[in-house]
Design a protein around this motif. Structure first.
Motif, mmCIF file in Angstrom:
data_model
loop_
_atom_site.group_PDB
_atom_site.id
_atom_site.type_symbol
_atom_site.label_atom_id
_atom_site.label_comp_id
_atom_site.label_asym_id
_atom_site.label_seq_id
_atom_site.Cartn_x
_atom_site.Cartn_y
_atom_site.Cartn_z
ATOM 1 N N ARG A 1 0.842 -1.209 0.000
ATOM 2 C CA ARG A 1 0.000 0.000 0.000
ATOM 3 C C ARG A 1 0.874 1.256 0.000
ATOM 4 N N ARG B 1 3.962 1.595 -1.191
ATOM 5 C CA ARG B 1 4.560 1.768 -2.517
ATOM 6 C C ARG B 1 3.517 2.196 -3.538
ATOM 7 N N ALA B 2 2.321 1.638 -3.425
ATOM 8 C CA ALA B 2 1.254 1.977 -4.365
ATOM 9 C C ALA B 2 0.892 3.455 -4.284
ATOM 10 N N GLU B 3 0.764 3.968 -3.070
ATOM 11 C CA GLU B 3 0.402 5.374 -2.900
ATOM 12 C C GLU B 3 1.531 6.292 -3.378
ATOM 13 N N ARG C 1 -1.548 -1.491 -15.437
ATOM 14 C CA ARG C 1 -2.150 -1.002 -14.186
ATOM 15 C C ARG C 1 -3.676 -0.992 -14.248
ATOM 16 N N GLU D 1 2.125 -2.817 -8.045
ATOM 17 C CA GLU D 1 1.980 -1.659 -7.151
ATOM 18 C C GLU D 1 1.185 -0.541 -7.812
ATOM 19 N N MET D 2 1.411 -0.337 -9.118
ATOM 20 C CA MET D 2 0.632 0.669 -9.837
ATOM 21 C C MET D 2 -0.832 0.260 -9.942
ATOM 22 N N VAL E 1 -2.484 -1.435 -7.669
ATOM 23 C CA VAL E 1 -3.074 -1.168 -6.359
ATOM 24 C C VAL E 1 -3.416 0.310 -6.226
ATOM 25 N N GLY E 2 -2.497 1.180 -6.657
ATOM 26 C CA GLY E 2 -2.755 2.608 -6.597
ATOM 27 C C GLY E 2 -3.893 3.029 -7.506
ATOM 28 N N VAL F 1 -5.884 -4.285 -3.528
ATOM 29 C CA VAL F 1 -4.955 -5.260 -4.097
ATOM 30 C C VAL F 1 -5.741 -6.214 -4.999
#
Length: 210
Positions: A11, A13-15, A158, A177-178, A180-181, A186
């Motif tokens: 989370r 890293r995603a943000e 993404r 990660e992208m 998730v953002g 997830v």
């Protein structure tokens, strides 16, 4: 962003990525044009297959898993597609033969990819060193094409509803990660080898995390 520090690695890293990698309007428009051109509409599973210099790295490494076959990726992709009732796969890869194999052998899922000459991406020399050497020596390597293709693939990955990749490499981790953002949660994902978040602790195989 500090409020997400206690929310877990993925989370956080995603943000960070959602904040740092916001496409400008011209990039957003180009992504839309590319999607229309290749027919990437509706729900799809994103698949990243890294071969080339990554396989060379694995051969030389004492800890990194050896490259998995295209069939390994496709088997997981088909499992994910069946589980979540998705019929399309967006394939991002540096391996032209992977695209050909996937399209020739996949009967129940539609394989979609960016139409480009992938020969610039095929090399057993690490791509970052190859690009740097090209800039310094004027060698015949289309640095802009390599960078452009990598970025476009990332932004199309993404938007996928699920993901299949290999988390011993940075690109697959970055793609997840992208996602998730972008989605705010997830999504389903599967790795053909190392699980997410265990850099340096690479088992021979990590089961699908779907």
């Amino acid at each position: 962003l500090y409020e997400f520090r206690s929310a877990g690695l993925i989370r956080w890293r995603a943000e960070m990525l959602a904040f740092l990698m916001q496409p400008k309007m011209d990039v957003t428009n180009r992504i839309r044009r590319v999607k229309n051109a290749i027919g990437l509409r509706g729900r799809y599973v994103g698949v990243h297959i890294r071969h080339g210099d990554s396989c060379r790295h694995a051969d030389l490494s004492s800890y990194r898993p050896l490259c998995r076959s295209v069939g390994d990726y496709l088997s997981l992709a088909e499992e994910v597609c069946k589980l979540y009732e998705i019929s399309k796969v967006f394939l991002a890869t540096d391996d032209a033969s992977a695209v050909e194999y996937a399209k020739a052998t996949s009967r129940d899922i539609e394989i979609i990819h960016i139409n480009m000459d992938r020969k610039e991406l095929e090399s057993d020399w690490f791509i970052e060193y190859r690009m740097q050497a090209a800039r310094e020596s004027g060698a015949d390597v289309d640095v802009e094409l390599v960078a452009d293709a990598s970025v476009l693939d990332l932004f199309l990955l993404r938007e996928a509803e699920a993901f299949v990749g290999e988390f011993s490499g940075h690109y697959s981790r970055l793609a997840l990660e992208m996602m998730v953002g972008y989605h705010g949660f997830v999504p389903p994902f599967a790795s053909v080898e190392a699980p997410y978040g265990l850099n340096g602790a690479m088992p021979p195989y990590a089961g699908p995390q779907i």
